[in-house]
Scaffold this motif. Structure first.
Motif, PDB file in Angstrom:
ATOM      1  N   ASP A   1      21.518  44.512  28.489  1.00 25.37           N
ATOM      2  CA  ASP A   1      22.514  44.425  27.420  1.00 25.37           C
ATOM      3  C   ASP A   1      22.685  45.725  26.651  1.00 25.37           C
ATOM      4  OD1 ASP A   1      20.678  43.977  24.667  1.00 25.37           O
ATOM      5  OD2 ASP A   1      19.749  43.299  26.517  1.00 25.37           O
ATOM      6  N   ARG A   2      21.748  46.644  26.807  1.00 27.39           N
ATOM      7  CA  ARG A   2      21.843  47.900  26.064  1.00 27.39           C
ATOM      8  C   ARG A   2      22.890  48.849  26.627  1.00 27.39           C
ATOM      9  NH1 ARG A   2      15.935  49.981  26.593  1.00 27.39           N
ATOM     10  NH2 ARG A   2      16.368  49.125  28.675  1.00 27.39           N
ATOM     11  N   GLY A   3      23.050  48.863  27.969  1.00 26.46           N
ATOM     12  CA  GLY A   3      23.970  49.850  28.510  1.00 26.46           C
ATOM     13  C   GLY A   3      24.235  49.717  29.990  1.00 26.46           C
ATOM     14  N   CYS A   4      25.068  50.626  30.494  1.00 23.86           N
ATOM     15  CA  CYS A   4      25.430  50.615  31.911  1.00 23.86           C
ATOM     16  C   CYS A   4      25.652  52.030  32.404  1.00 23.86           C
ATOM     17  CB  CYS A   4      26.689  49.772  32.145  1.00 23.86           C
ATOM     18  SG  CYS A   4      28.168  50.429  31.364  1.00 23.86           S
ATOM     19  N   ASP A   5      25.530  52.202  33.698  1.00 24.37           N
ATOM     20  CA  ASP A   5      25.718  53.492  34.349  1.00 24.37           C
ATOM     21  C   ASP A   5      26.955  53.449  35.234  1.00 24.37           C
ATOM     22  OD1 ASP A   5      23.436  54.526  33.169  1.00 24.37           O
ATOM     23  OD2 ASP A   5      22.146  54.014  34.866  1.00 24.37           O
ATOM     24  N   LEU A   6      27.703  54.545  35.210  1.00 20.16           N
ATOM     25  CA  LEU A   6      28.870  54.708  36.073  1.00 20.16           C
ATOM     26  C   LEU A   6      28.706  56.014  36.841  1.00 20.16           C
ATOM     27  CD1 LEU A   6      31.761  54.246  37.092  1.00 20.16           C
ATOM     28  CD2 LEU A   6      32.587  55.250  34.946  1.00 20.16           C
ATOM     29  N   LEU A   7      28.708  55.927  38.169  1.00 19.44           N
ATOM     30  CA  LEU A   7      28.586  57.100  39.030  1.00 19.44           C
ATOM     31  C   LEU A   7      29.870  57.285  39.816  1.00 19.44           C
ATOM     32  CD1 LEU A   7      25.631  56.674  38.247  1.00 19.44           C
ATOM     33  CD2 LEU A   7      24.985  57.103  40.625  1.00 19.44           C
ATOM     34  N   ALA A   8      30.171  58.527  40.174  1.00 14.38           N
ATOM     35  CA  ALA A   8      31.373  58.828  40.942  1.00 14.38           C
ATOM     36  C   ALA A   8      31.130  60.025  41.845  1.00 14.38           C
ATOM     37  CB  ALA A   8      32.553  59.094  40.013  1.00 14.38           C
ATOM     38  N   THR A   9      32.016  60.193  42.817  1.00 13.16           N
ATOM     39  CA  THR A   9      31.904  61.336  43.728  1.00 13.16           C
ATOM     40  C   THR A   9      32.586  62.572  43.161  1.00 13.16           C
ATOM     41  OG1 THR A   9      33.891  60.608  44.908  1.00 13.16           O
ATOM     42  CG2 THR A   9      31.763  59.871  45.772  1.00 13.16           C
ATOM     43  N   SER A  10      33.454  62.385  42.155  1.00  9.89           N
ATOM     44  CA  SER A  10      34.172  63.492  41.534  1.00  9.89           C
ATOM     45  C   SER A  10      34.399  63.186  40.060  1.00  9.89           C
ATOM     46  CB  SER A  10      35.520  63.713  42.225  1.00  9.89           C
ATOM     47  OG  SER A  10      36.379  64.525  41.444  1.00  9.89           O
ATOM     48  N   PRO A  11      34.296  64.177  39.178  1.00  5.69           N
ATOM     49  CA  PRO A  11      34.575  63.936  37.763  1.00  5.69           C
ATOM     50  C   PRO A  11      35.994  63.425  37.531  1.00  5.69           C
ATOM     51  CG  PRO A  11      33.445  66.038  38.038  1.00  5.69           C
ATOM     52  CD  PRO A  11      33.811  65.562  39.411  1.00  5.69           C
ATOM     53  N   GLU A  12      36.946  63.910  38.346  1.00  5.68           N
ATOM     54  CA  GLU A  12      38.336  63.508  38.145  1.00  5.68           C
ATOM     55  C   GLU A  12      38.544  62.021  38.378  1.00  5.68           C
ATOM     56  OE1 GLU A  12      40.426  65.517  36.682  1.00  5.68           O
ATOM     57  OE2 GLU A  12      38.709  66.873  36.674  1.00  5.68           O
ATOM     58  N   THR A  13      37.711  61.431  39.215  1.00  3.52           N
ATOM     59  CA  THR A  13      37.833  60.012  39.518  1.00  3.52           C
ATOM     60  C   THR A  13      37.630  59.148  38.284  1.00  3.52           C
ATOM     61  OG1 THR A  13      36.976  60.419  41.744  1.00  3.52           O
ATOM     62  CG2 THR A  13      36.954  58.148  40.978  1.00  3.52           C
ATOM     63  N   ILE A  14      36.772  59.593  37.379  1.00  5.31           N
ATOM     64  CA  ILE A  14      36.434  58.778  36.211  1.00  5.31           C
ATOM     65  C   ILE A  14      36.750  59.495  34.894  1.00  5.31           C
ATOM     66  CG2 ILE A  14      34.697  57.372  37.376  1.00  5.31           C
ATOM     67  CD1 ILE A  14      32.546  59.250  36.271  1.00  5.31           C
ATOM     68  N   ARG A  15      37.546  60.555  34.969  1.00  4.92           N
ATOM     69  CA  ARG A  15      37.877  61.284  33.746  1.00  4.92           C
ATOM     70  C   ARG A  15      38.639  60.400  32.760  1.00  4.92           C
ATOM     71  NH1 ARG A  15      37.753  66.392  32.100  1.00  4.92           N
ATOM     72  NH2 ARG A  15      37.183  67.162  34.184  1.00  4.92           N
ATOM     73  N   ASP A  16      39.516  59.544  33.271  1.00  5.01           N
ATOM     74  CA  ASP A  16      40.276  58.673  32.377  1.00  5.01           C
ATOM     75  C   ASP A  16      39.357  57.741  31.592  1.00  5.01           C
ATOM     76  OD1 ASP A  16      39.605  57.409  34.759  1.00  5.01           O
ATOM     77  OD2 ASP A  16      41.320  56.050  34.723  1.00  5.01           O
ATOM     78  N   VAL A  17      38.307  57.252  32.259  1.00  4.95           N
ATOM     79  CA  VAL A  17      37.344  56.380  31.582  1.00  4.95           C
ATOM     80  C   VAL A  17      36.527  57.185  30.571  1.00  4.95           C
ATOM     81  CG1 VAL A  17      35.439  54.749  31.923  1.00  4.95           C
ATOM     82  CG2 VAL A  17      37.244  54.938  33.648  1.00  4.95           C
ATOM     83  N   TYR A  18      36.162  58.394  30.960  1.00  2.62           N
ATOM     84  CA  TYR A  18      35.416  59.290  30.063  1.00  2.62           C
ATOM     85  C   TYR A  18      36.217  59.564  28.796  1.00  2.62           C
ATOM     86  CZ  TYR A  18      33.774  63.830  28.288  1.00  2.62           C
ATOM     87  OH  TYR A  18      33.339  64.849  27.489  1.00  2.62           O
ATOM     88  N   ASP A  19      37.506  59.823  28.951  1.00  2.00           N
ATOM     89  CA  ASP A  19      38.350  60.143  27.803  1.00  2.00           C
ATOM     90  C   ASP A  19      38.608  58.916  26.927  1.00  2.00           C
ATOM     91  OD1 ASP A  19      38.618  62.814  28.522  1.00  2.00           O
ATOM     92  OD2 ASP A  19      40.435  62.473  29.710  1.00  2.00           O
ATOM     93  N   LYS A  20      38.937  57.804  27.558  1.00  2.00           N
ATOM     94  CA  LYS A  20      39.367  56.620  26.805  1.00  2.00           C
ATOM     95  C   LYS A  20      38.215  55.955  26.066  1.00  2.00           C
ATOM     96  CE  LYS A  20      42.286  52.526  27.259  1.00  2.00           C
ATOM     97  NZ  LYS A  20      43.134  51.723  28.177  1.00  2.00           N
ATOM     98  N   TYR A  21      37.024  55.965  26.674  1.00  2.51           N
ATOM     99  CA  TYR A  21      35.888  55.260  26.071  1.00  2.51           C
ATOM    100  C   TYR A  21      34.777  56.232  25.682  1.00  2.51           C
ATOM    101  CZ  TYR A  21      38.539  51.461  28.084  1.00  2.51           C
ATOM    102  OH  TYR A  21      39.556  50.601  28.412  1.00  2.51           O
ATOM    103  N   ASN A  22      35.191  57.403  25.239  1.00  3.39           N
ATOM    104  CA  ASN A  22      34.240  58.447  24.889  1.00  3.39           C
ATOM    105  C   ASN A  22      33.306  58.025  23.763  1.00  3.39           C
ATOM    106  OD1 ASN A  22      33.420  61.226  23.577  1.00  3.39           O
ATOM    107  ND2 ASN A  22      34.150  61.668  25.644  1.00  3.39           N
ATOM    108  N   ASP A  23      33.810  57.221  22.847  1.00  2.00           N
ATOM    109  CA  ASP A  23      32.984  56.773  21.710  1.00  2.00           C
ATOM    110  C   ASP A  23      31.855  55.853  22.145  1.00  2.00           C
ATOM    111  OD1 ASP A  23      34.581  58.200  20.010  1.00  2.00           O
ATOM    112  OD2 ASP A  23      35.716  56.478  19.267  1.00  2.00           O
TER     113      ASP A  23
END
Length: 205
Positions: free
Chosen positions: A168-190
């Motif tokens: 319940d404390r947290g989760c990990d997200l892995l990707a093969t490229s930063p661009e693949t998950i940049r939108d998630v990084y930007d939108k949920y940065n907080d």
């Protein structure tokens, strides 16, 4: 899996085993008074977990759901109930595969007697009820039911990502490229875990 994430061992803490990833905080301001069904704390955990999952997986995506069941040699059941309550069409379960691998926490198995049974199911996101499944995963350490007691990994074949709620404390997200998950990084940065923020920000510079 091996093609997109070569040499990656699916075992926690996943974030520290791959160079491109984000560690999000799910549970905020936990205390022992929060450990009850539908508590405000858990509602916040659910909201973040489901929101992140939806942002990463479209209904038509091909995904692998991987469940690791640890076998301590006492009362192992060969058909875990982690899948059936959440799969919409039972025929999808015909594709469930199982293999036995070395215990994923070898440092805790001095005598080498434990094993891990890895169950893998390939399906579409739309094939399973991911919201109740995500909630059950988050419930595990809190002691709220229903609970999924085994580790679950969601691998998006199309987007080439791995999503893992460690508790319940947290989760990990892995990707093969930063661009693949940049939108998630930007939108949920907080929601990024501050402890690892500097390392994560370096990846997306």
């Amino acid at each position: 899996m091996n093609e997109n994430f070569p040499n990656l061992e699916l075992s926690p803490p996943l974030f520290y085993s791959w160079k491109i990833g984000i560690r999000f905080e799910l549970g905020v301001d936990y205390n022992s008074d929060c450990a009850f069904d539908n508590s405000p704390y858990l509602q916040g955990v659910y909201k973040r977990a489901v929101t992140l999952f939806k942002s990463l997986h479209s209904h038509s995506d091909d995904i692998l759901i991987i469940v690791d069941v640890n076998d301590y040699g006492d009362s192992f059941k060969h058909k875990p109930k982690n899948f059936s309550p959440y799969i919409k069409e039972k025929s999808v379960l015909y594709g469930l595969n199982q293999k036995t691998i070395p215990y994923i926490f070898p440092e805790d198995d001095e005598e080498g007697t434990y094993k891990t049974h890895r169950f893998t199911l390939q399906c579409k996101t739309s094939d399973f009820r991911y919201i109740p499944m995500l909630k059950a995963i988050c419930n595990h350490d809190i002691g709220v039911r229903p609970s999924v007691f085994n580790r679950v990994y969601f691998i998006n074949i199309n987007r080439k990502t791995i999503f893992h709620i460690y508790d319940d404390r947290g989760c990990d997200l892995l990707a093969t490229s930063p661009e693949t998950i940049r939108d998630v990084y930007d939108k949920y940065n907080d929601w990024i875990l501050d402890y690892d923020r500097n390392e994560i920000d370096e990846v997306f510079k």
